[in-house]
Design a protein around this motif. Structure first.
Motif, PDB file in Angstrom:
ATOM      1  N   SER A   1       0.829  -1.111  -0.059  1.00 47.20           N
ATOM      2  CA  SER A   1      -0.050  -0.002   0.137  1.00 47.20           C
ATOM      3  C   SER A   1       0.657   1.302  -0.112  1.00 47.20           C
ATOM      4  CB  SER A   1      -0.913   0.004   1.120  1.00 47.20           C
ATOM      5  OG  SER A   1      -1.558  -1.224   1.701  1.00 47.20           O
ATOM      6  N   MET A   2       0.743   2.185  -0.821  1.00 46.67           N
ATOM      7  CA  MET A   2       1.197   3.333  -0.993  1.00 46.67           C
ATOM      8  C   MET A   2       0.443   4.628  -1.029  1.00 46.67           C
ATOM      9  SD  MET A   2       5.006   2.602  -2.455  1.00 46.67           S
ATOM     10  CE  MET A   2       4.782   1.412  -3.722  1.00 46.67           C
TER      11      MET A   2
ATOM     12  N   SER B   1      -3.654   4.738   1.654  1.00 44.82           N
ATOM     13  CA  SER B   1      -5.019   5.386   2.349  1.00 44.82           C
ATOM     14  C   SER B   1      -5.922   6.185   1.718  1.00 44.82           C
ATOM     15  CB  SER B   1      -4.412   5.922   3.694  1.00 44.82           C
ATOM     16  OG  SER B   1      -5.681   6.560   4.519  1.00 44.82           O
TER      17      SER B   1
ATOM     18  N   LYS C   1      -2.484  -4.088   9.519  1.00 49.86           N
ATOM     19  CA  LYS C   1      -1.153  -3.808   8.932  1.00 49.86           C
ATOM     20  C   LYS C   1      -0.264  -2.788   9.771  1.00 49.86           C
ATOM     21  CE  LYS C   1       1.055  -2.028   4.529  1.00 49.86           C
ATOM     22  NZ  LYS C   1       1.482  -0.758   5.219  1.00 49.86           N
TER      23      LYS C   1
ATOM     24  N   THR D   1      11.859   0.924   5.222  1.00 48.26           N
ATOM     25  CA  THR D   1      11.291   2.560   5.113  1.00 48.26           C
ATOM     26  C   THR D   1      10.890   2.732   6.862  1.00 48.26           C
ATOM     27  OG1 THR D   1      10.416   2.254   2.794  1.00 48.26           O
ATOM     28  CG2 THR D   1       9.693   4.324   4.220  1.00 48.26           C
TER      29      THR D   1
ATOM     30  N   GLY E   1      11.029  -3.741   4.531  1.00 49.05           N
ATOM     31  CA  GLY E   1      12.601  -3.749   4.185  1.00 49.05           C
ATOM     32  C   GLY E   1      13.087  -4.960   3.381  1.00 49.05           C
TER      33      GLY E   1
ATOM     34  N   ARG F   1      14.057  -6.717   0.151  1.00 45.67           N
ATOM     35  CA  ARG F   1      14.453  -5.894  -1.161  1.00 45.67           C
ATOM     36  C   ARG F   1      14.940  -6.992  -2.398  1.00 45.67           C
ATOM     37  NH1 ARG F   1      12.063  -2.701   0.831  1.00 45.67           N
ATOM     38  NH2 ARG F   1      12.707  -0.642   1.750  1.00 45.67           N
TER      39      ARG F   1
ATOM     40  N   ALA G   1       7.359  -2.044  -0.732  1.00 47.58           N
ATOM     41  CA  ALA G   1       6.865  -0.548  -0.919  1.00 47.58           C
ATOM     42  C   ALA G   1       7.893   0.228  -1.633  1.00 47.58           C
ATOM     43  CB  ALA G   1       6.357   0.026   0.324  1.00 47.58           C
TER      44      ALA G   1
HETATM   45  C1  LIG Z   1       5.214   6.628  -0.287  1.00 48.40           C
HETATM   46  C2  LIG Z   1       4.765   5.636   0.583  1.00 48.40           C
HETATM   47  C3  LIG Z   1       3.233   5.707   1.037  1.00 48.40           C
HETATM   48  C4  LIG Z   1       2.773   4.890   1.834  1.00 48.40           C
HETATM   49  N1  LIG Z   1       1.606   5.110   2.227  1.00 48.40           N
HETATM   50  C5  LIG Z   1       0.952   3.990   2.959  1.00 48.40           C
HETATM   51  C6  LIG Z   1      -0.599   3.977   3.265  1.00 48.40           C
HETATM   52  O1  LIG Z   1      -1.105   4.944   3.071  1.00 48.40           O
HETATM   53  N2  LIG Z   1      -1.048   2.916   4.039  1.00 48.40           N
HETATM   54  C7  LIG Z   1      -0.242   1.841   4.609  1.00 48.40           C
HETATM   55  O2  LIG Z   1      -0.541   0.843   5.024  1.00 48.40           O
HETATM   56  N3  LIG Z   1       1.218   2.043   4.302  1.00 48.40           N
HETATM   57  C8  LIG Z   1       1.708   2.838   3.604  1.00 48.40           C
HETATM   58  N4  LIG Z   1       2.951   2.815   3.345  1.00 48.40           N
HETATM   59  C9  LIG Z   1       3.875   1.823   4.051  1.00 48.40           C
HETATM   60  C10 LIG Z   1       4.137   0.561   3.328  1.00 48.40           C
HETATM   61  O3  LIG Z   1       3.027  -0.038   2.962  1.00 48.40           O
HETATM   62  C11 LIG Z   1       5.188  -0.297   3.796  1.00 48.40           C
HETATM   63  O4  LIG Z   1       4.491  -0.938   5.095  1.00 48.40           O
HETATM   64  C12 LIG Z   1       6.503   0.470   4.441  1.00 48.40           C
HETATM   65  O5  LIG Z   1       6.801   1.337   3.640  1.00 48.40           O
HETATM   66  C13 LIG Z   1       7.469  -0.641   4.612  1.00 48.40           C
HETATM   67  O6  LIG Z   1       7.688  -1.185   3.423  1.00 48.40           O
HETATM   68  P1  LIG Z   1       9.308  -1.264   2.676  1.00 48.40           P
HETATM   69  O7  LIG Z   1      10.410  -1.080   3.627  1.00 48.40           O
HETATM   70  O8  LIG Z   1       9.073  -1.963   1.551  1.00 48.40           O
HETATM   71  O9  LIG Z   1       9.179   0.400   1.897  1.00 48.40           O
HETATM   72  C14 LIG Z   1       3.643   3.674   2.462  1.00 48.40           C
HETATM   73  C15 LIG Z   1       4.841   3.553   2.088  1.00 48.40           C
HETATM   74  C16 LIG Z   1       5.476   4.618   1.099  1.00 48.40           C
HETATM   75  C17 LIG Z   1       7.137   4.436   0.597  1.00 48.40           C
END
Ligand SMILES: Cc1cc2nc3c(=O)[nH]c(=O)nc-3n(C[C@H](O)[C@H](O)[C@H](O)COP(=O)(O)O)c2cc1C
Length: 348
Positions: A74-75, A104, A199, A229, A279, A281, A300
């Motif tokens: 989700s982003m 969201s 989540k 992230t 995290g 990758r 993400a």
């Molecule tokens: C730009 C961006 C926006 C995000 N917005 C949401 C969101 O709206 N809802 C949500 O559940 N997680 C959101 N996330 C969190 C990601 O879904 C994920 O849980 C988190 O970034 C860790 O994954 P990663 O390390 O692969 O980035 C967002 C992440 C990014 C990078």
């Protein structure tokens, strides 16, 4: 897709969404922690007794066929830039047969003109698709009907309710009234037409919280553990003054690493459907999560960067991660995902 023009009223949310994309693309927002997956190793098989090209990482989840258990986590949504990113991610997900979540949808619940920025079904009619709302919104006026609206808006297969207490706590405009939230999550789980997934957003789950969410009736947990992230780091870059930035910066090493979070879910709710993320990758990371007990692996940040570049790079990224999973299965002697999930990892 029509252009959306943010009204004065939704300009705040749109600014925040734009900030999130820009900061995630331009700044170092990595957690100070690692996922913990580096401590786990597969036993290498010199004699797999398998043909690499016959190895099929396909799976059916939530009633949908996936070519490989990869989730584009989700982003985003809510702005024209976010709509373009969602469209690219959805097109790639459809082409490669992987799952996807949108960001969201609160903005579109409050401002119907933004719904199109989340509506990816025209680009991805067959994928496993997750709707998304902040669970905290249930304490700020949203109810079951809004959750159903988010699902219907994008024809989703399930709803993700994300828990981001720490992110809310370190931002100036954060919504931090978390008391009494569990009961409301329970009501949503009981009333919604689709499964509910709890989540995190990058700090993982402890056993106690998993137990409570399982009792409340969530169908799955996306651990979104620490090691990727960091949303406190994102908020540090958004802070409007130094004191606010210092508060956020203090949490760079916070959270439960992804590997530990998966084990916590396993222990507290042995039958829970687990989505691993935070995290991850490479396909080897995802494969390790599957062997630890997850059924799907989400990424993400890497997909945001790929989608901001091009559809081709997004598809290539999925292809590479898929190949890594396939080679991992080959070198561990696992002919299918069930066999991979049955592999015992060695911990150092
Ligand atoms: C730009 C961006 C926006 C995000 N917005 C949401 C969101 O709206 N809802 C949500 O559940 N997680 C959101 N996330 C969190 C990601 O879904 C994920 O849980 C988190 O970034 C860790 O994954 P990663 O390390 O692969 O980035 C967002 C992440 C990014 C990078």
């Amino acid at each position: 897709m029509p252009e959306v023009t943010p009204s004065k009223k939704n300009a705040g949310i749109s600014d925040r969404k734009s900030d999130h994309i820009r900061i995630n693309l331009d700044q170092d927002v990595r957690s100070g922690l690692t996922t913990g997956l580096e401590h786990y190793h597969f036993t290498h098989h010199a004699l797999p007794e398998l043909d690499l090209e016959d190895i099929e990482p396909a799976v059916t989840l939530f009633g949908k066929q996936l070519c490989v258990p990869i989730l584009i986590s989700s982003m985003t949504g809510g702005t024209n830039e976010a709509a373009a990113i969602n469209r690219t991610l959805a097109t790639a997900a459809q082409a490669m047969g992987v799952a996807m979540g949108v960001g969201s949808q609160r903005a579109a619940i409050e401002h119907a003109e933004l719904a199109s920025t989340f509506q990816v079904r025209p680009f991805a009619p067959d994928i496993l698709l997750f709707a998304n709302l902040g669970a905290i919104q249930l304490n700020y006026g949203l109810g079951v009907e809004h959750c159903q609206q988010a699902v219907d808006m994008i024809q989703a297969d399930a709803l993700i309710l994300h828990l981001n207490a720490l992110q809310e706590a370190v931002q100036a405009e954060g919504q931090t009234h978390f008391a009494g939230l569990l009961k409301k999550i329970e009501t949503v789980c009981r009333s919604l037409s689709v499964p509910v997934i709890a989540k995190e957003v990058g700090w993982g789950f402890c056993e106690e919280d998993v137990h409570r969410l399982a009792e409340a009736g969530v169908a799955a947990i996306d651990v979104a553990g620490a090691g990727g992230t960091s949303w406190s780091q994102v908020e540090m870059h958004r802070a409007s003054n130094e004191s606010q930035a210092r508060l956020a910066a203090a949490f760079v090493d916070w959270g439960i690493p992804t590997a530990d979070a998966i084990c916590n879910v396993r222990r507290a709710a042995p039958d829970m459907f687990i989505i691993a993320s935070g995290g991850l990758r490479t396909g080897v990371d995802i494969a390790k999560c599957l062997a630890l007990g997850a059924s799907l692996g989400g990424m993400a940040g890497p997909f945001l960067k790929a989608a901001a570049h091009s559809l081709e790079l997004t598809i290539q990224t999925i292809q590479e991660v898929r190949r890594e999973i396939q080679v991992c299965m080959f070198a561990t002697g696992a002919g299918d995902l069930e066999a991979l999930q049955g592999k015992k990892l060695v911990r150092d």
